[in-house]
Write an enzyme that holds these catalytic residues in place. Structure first.
Site, PDB file in Angstrom:
ATOM      1  N   ILE A 434       9.880   6.166   2.761  1.00  0.00           N
ATOM      2  CA  ILE A 434       9.414   5.501   3.981  1.00  0.00           C
ATOM      3  C   ILE A 434       9.781   4.023   3.988  1.00  0.00           C
ATOM      4  O   ILE A 434       9.914   3.425   5.048  1.00  0.00           O
ATOM      5  CB  ILE A 434       7.893   5.700   4.137  1.00  0.00           C
ATOM      6  CG1 ILE A 434       7.579   7.187   4.264  1.00  0.00           C
ATOM      7  CG2 ILE A 434       7.358   4.959   5.352  1.00  0.00           C
ATOM      8  CD1 ILE A 434       8.328   7.896   5.372  1.00  0.00           C
ATOM      9  N   TRP A 564      -2.460  -3.919  14.564  1.00  0.00           N
ATOM     10  CA  TRP A 564      -2.899  -4.352  13.243  1.00  0.00           C
ATOM     11  C   TRP A 564      -3.005  -5.865  13.126  1.00  0.00           C
ATOM     12  O   TRP A 564      -3.045  -6.418  12.033  1.00  0.00           O
ATOM     13  CB  TRP A 564      -1.956  -3.792  12.167  1.00  0.00           C
ATOM     14  CG  TRP A 564      -2.174  -2.323  11.942  1.00  0.00           C
ATOM     15  CD1 TRP A 564      -3.098  -1.528  12.524  1.00  0.00           C
ATOM     16  CD2 TRP A 564      -1.433  -1.485  11.042  1.00  0.00           C
ATOM     17  NE1 TRP A 564      -2.992  -0.239  12.069  1.00  0.00           N
ATOM     18  CE2 TRP A 564      -1.981  -0.183  11.156  1.00  0.00           C
ATOM     19  CE3 TRP A 564      -0.375  -1.705  10.168  1.00  0.00           C
ATOM     20  CZ2 TRP A 564      -1.496   0.895  10.420  1.00  0.00           C
ATOM     21  CZ3 TRP A 564       0.105  -0.618   9.437  1.00  0.00           C
ATOM     22  CH2 TRP A 564      -0.453   0.653   9.551  1.00  0.00           C
ATOM     23  N   HIS A 697      -1.285   8.141  -1.398  1.00  0.00           N
ATOM     24  CA  HIS A 697      -2.541   7.429  -1.592  1.00  0.00           C
ATOM     25  C   HIS A 697      -3.286   7.924  -2.831  1.00  0.00           C
ATOM     26  O   HIS A 697      -4.338   7.408  -3.169  1.00  0.00           O
ATOM     27  CB  HIS A 697      -3.425   7.565  -0.355  1.00  0.00           C
ATOM     28  CG  HIS A 697      -2.780   7.043   0.890  1.00  0.00           C
ATOM     29  ND1 HIS A 697      -1.998   7.826   1.704  1.00  0.00           N
ATOM     30  CD2 HIS A 697      -2.771   5.803   1.428  1.00  0.00           C
ATOM     31  CE1 HIS A 697      -1.552   7.093   2.708  1.00  0.00           C
ATOM     32  NE2 HIS A 697      -1.999   5.867   2.571  1.00  0.00           N
ATOM     33  N   CYS A 729       4.167   8.236   3.127  1.00  0.00           N
ATOM     34  CA  CYS A 729       3.987   6.842   3.529  1.00  0.00           C
ATOM     35  C   CYS A 729       4.716   5.964   2.513  1.00  0.00           C
ATOM     36  O   CYS A 729       5.361   6.470   1.586  1.00  0.00           O
ATOM     37  CB  CYS A 729       2.490   6.495   3.585  1.00  0.00           C
ATOM     38  SG  CYS A 729       2.104   5.110   4.677  1.00  0.00           S
TER      39      CYS A 729
END
Length: 762
Positions: A434, A564, A697, A729
């Site tokens: 990513i 964000w 994660h 991710c």
């Protein structure tokens, strides 16, 4: 009139909470010491609210990881894949549910409504729910014993808790809610027995779409709870918008109703005027923005509260933030480097509570006692509004001419696909990542040395190039097909671009929690956004010089930068997003001119900006998609545009994703165990799809077979020619060893699938 708070930031002024957790996970802190440190942090947060003389201070808003995870373990919703035998859940099991371990994957993680906070999704199905321990009671008793505080326990309400959970059939939604009502009753009765006066029951899901059957179930649930609690007062708290069924809401048998008078101000005020408010209930009015960092116009808030008091007497009114202050930093006091013109207009958690208390004092004793503060506040806001940063003529002219800017690729995708296949000659199921690679202690230390001035720009650039070269070599050794430079020069995917664009500023300690111990420091968009100079070209071109393989340029998309960041509130979010898109368009063109012909423009936050009200969604989607296309549409047909989204409800968003007209989109399929792939069984999608085949994660290294199975499952619904293979991710937060091992397994799994496909076709 009283002052109230819904929730306080967990992380501490200097991120003490994050540091304690990560020390424990690294084996540097014993469990007992972690618990003690957490107690100290929690108590300090409560003391600060006491010092501000807040009348109703929340307890049980503090957590070791996530409040929804806390609810799940309190109700014994621990999936069977974890080693759990009942009773109170150990910290080891608690953190395994959050982060995974060697034998079990972590729970699914997704966004908390439209915020940038991620929660762990509770899972029904494996076990019969039961109360394992009364967490709100423990928090209440600890605050009372340690600080003499009569706290207001906070708990997520049954409708919202089940709505945000998984593991039950859609038709069983209402049955599942009623199944856990006895657990809520037990928790609340124990609170009542110990002398608790008020409990805050958070039901933010009330502001979403509800059916008549939903309303019937909600009425039954709260009727049952009310009958079981003769002395306990329930504050039914909504936020993030207005509830569409106001009359039914205020008729529920509870003692207080909390409404959002920031995001839901127009509808809630209208409902108050039209329908009134019950004289036997307290209204908790969320008048200060709990999600943005600008000071309130105290004069406007005074007029707002005055308007509310026409329907609700002051003795039945609480003033409070519009939501938990979890979503804003702790205090402006530590911001010593900000321009005074801007600093005077900022309000973090502590300052927001100060605003609430100031207004309460004004209504208690007379407006004259706060007139000086109101005047100073209005003067600061006016000064910022008239500053050159908010009045850049070039930006305003570019916006005025926006209708002349093409937002469409000059060759449609079905033609671009063949052109790009011929240009790139990639294998079936191309592998890539990513974008980011591990930010080691060495990388973070180097960045700090550069920021402090201990390193020269030349030293820092040389260090970054060493990191890029090392990881280009690693990627080639692993066998990835499309490489990235690793983003070692970037602290955060939004902060990095904000530092290089006009109209942004940065705080020193403006951290907020994103998920677990992951904290981000959102940029502040205070002025007009404009492109100043190339931002990513140098590193991308250097990486490209080191390999014969394609190297992707890496950008963050306009909607994600918007969602964000803390965004100025004097113009529309649409206008700010268009400013960002025009600036990014110039960067995309700079990359292409420098020979970078694969460019990834990530939009992980595109969907999280989707309004909660269905009637508001089309407008947002139209301008957010348009902004992406403005940023990416000027490139040549051979230039391949990638994008990335994570933790997205793709089943109701697939058409929007297609409208972005990106050549490849990577998606998350790991924590949801491949569920997203099922979307393509019923939806038509013709563009490239990057399968996120493992969860970044979690520190666990996934087995080859796991990823091979995930790819195989995807191939049941779409042809292999559409798929790319990648992690779900960026890899910034992972360690180097686990990253390399995981990517090697990913490449091995991909090759196994390729070999099988090749053998089948012969």
């Amino acid at each position: 009139m009283k002052s109230s708070n819904l929730g306080y930031p967990r992380i501490g002024e200097q991120r003490e909470w994050k540091k304690a957790l990560e020390s424990f996970w690294a084996g540097e802190l014993a469990e007992n010491d972690l618990v003690k440190q957490m107690e100290q942090i929690r108590n300090r947060h409560l003391q600060k609210q006491q010092e501000k003389e807040i009348d109703l201070i929340p307890v049980n808003d503090f957590t070791f990881y996530d409040h929804m995870l806390d609810m799940a373990v309190m109700f014994g919703l621990v999936p069977k894949r974890y080693d759990y035998d009942g009773g109170p859940v150990s910290l080891a099991t608690y953190f395994a549910m959050a982060r995974g371990n060697e034998s079990a994957v972590a729970g699914e993680m997704t966004k908390w409504f439209t915020t940038n906070y991620h929660y762990i999704v509770p899972e029904f199905g494996d076990r019969q729910p039961a109360v394992t321990e009364n967490k709100p009671l423990l928090a209440y008793l600890a605050a009372k014993e340690t600080l003499g505080l009569q706290g207001k326990p906070v708990i997520v309400g049954p409708y919202t808790f089940v709505k945000l959970s998984k593991g039950y059939a859609p038709d069983d939604f209402h049955k599942t809610i009623e199944q856990i009502v006895p657990l809520y009753k037990q928790v609340l009765q124990e609170l009542e027995l110990h002398g608790v006066e008020w409990v805050q029951i958070d039901e933010p899901a009330f502001v979403m779409e509800t059916t008549d059957q939903d309303l019937q179930v909600i009425a039954r649930v709260y009727q049952e709870l009310s009958q079981a609690l003769p002395h306990l007062k329930l504050m039914l708290q909504t936020y993030f918008e207005a509830v569409d069924w106001y009359q039914e809401l205020v008729a529920l048998p509870v003692q207080g109703i909390g409404l959002d008078f920031v995001q839901g101000v127009e509808k809630n005020l209208s409902n108050l005027k039209k329908h009134g408010f019950p004289k036997d209930k307290v209204l908790a009015a969320g008048i200060v923005d709990g999600r943005n960092i600008w000071r309130s116009s105290l004069e406007e808030k005074w007029q707002l509260v005055t308007s509310i008091t026409e329907s609700v007497s002051q003795d039945r009114l609480w003033l409070q933030p519009s939501s938990s202050l979890l979503h804003v930093p702790v205090t402006v006091e530590r911001e010593t480097d900000l321009v005074e013109e801007v600093k005077k207009t900022l309000a973090f958690a502590d300052e927001k509570l100060g605003e609430v208390q100031l207004l309460v004092q004004g209504f208690r004793f007379g407006k004259y006692i706060i007139s000086k503060q109101i005047a100073e506040n209005e003067a600061a806001l006016t000064q910022l509004q008239s500053s050159p940063a908010r009045n850049r003529s070039e930006v305003k002219q570019a916006l005025a001419e926006l209708d002349k800017t093409t937002a469409t690729r000059n060759v449609p995708f079905h033609e671009r696909k063949g052109i790009q296949q011929e240009a790139w000659k990639l294998p079936l199921l191309p592998t890539t990542t990513i974008g980011s690679f591990p930010q080691t202690t060495e990388v973070r230390k180097a960045r700090q040395q550069f920021k402090k001035g201990d390193w020269s720009p030349e030293q820092y650039e040389s260090f970054i190039q060493e990191q890029i070269k090392e990881w280009i070599d690693i990627q080639e050794d692993i066998g990835l097909d499309v490489l990235v430079h690793g983003e070692f020069e970037r602290t955060d995917m939004v902060e990095f671009f904000g530092e290089k664009l006009g109209g942004f500023l940065f705080t020193k300690n403006g951290w907020v929690q994103s998920y677990g111990s992951r904290c981000v420091k959102p940029p502040v968009i205070y002025g007009d956004v404009e492109f100043l100079a190339p931002m990513t070209v140098k590193e991308s071109v250097y990486a490209k010089s080191l390999t014969e393989k394609p190297v992707k340029g890496m950008l963050t998309g306009p909607a994600t930068i918007l969602n964000w960041s803390f965004v100025r509130d004097d113009i529309s979010r649409k206008e700010v997003c268009e400013q960002i898109a025009l600036a990014l368009r110039k960067e995309v063109e700079e990359l292409e001119a420098a020979g970078i012909h694969m460019i990834q423009v990530d939009e992980p936050a595109l969907r999280e900006g989707l309004p909660l009200k269905p009637e508001d969604r089309k407008s947002y989607i139209d301008w957010a998609v348009s902004a992406f296309r403005i940023a990416t549409s000027s490139v040549q047909p051979t230039t391949q545009i990638h994008t990335h989204m994570c933790y997205c409800e793709f089943h109701d968003f697939i058409d929007v994703i297609s409208d972005l007209d990106a050549d490849v989109i990577s998606i998350e399929t790991s924590r949801s165990h491949g569920e997203l792939v099922s979307v393509f069984e019923t939806c038509t999608y013709d563009k490239g799809i990057g399968l996120g085949v493992y969860d970044i994660h979690s520190p666990r290294v996934p087995a080859v077979g796991e990823m091979e199975n995930m790819v195989t499952q995807a191939l049941d619904v779409l042809p292999a020619s559409q798929f790319w293979i990648n992690p779900d991710c960026g890899l910034k937060t992972r360690g180097s060893r686990e990253t390399i091992l995981s990517l090697k397994n990913m490449v091995e799994a991909t090759r196994a699938v390729r070999d099988r496909l090749s053998a089948t076709s012969q």
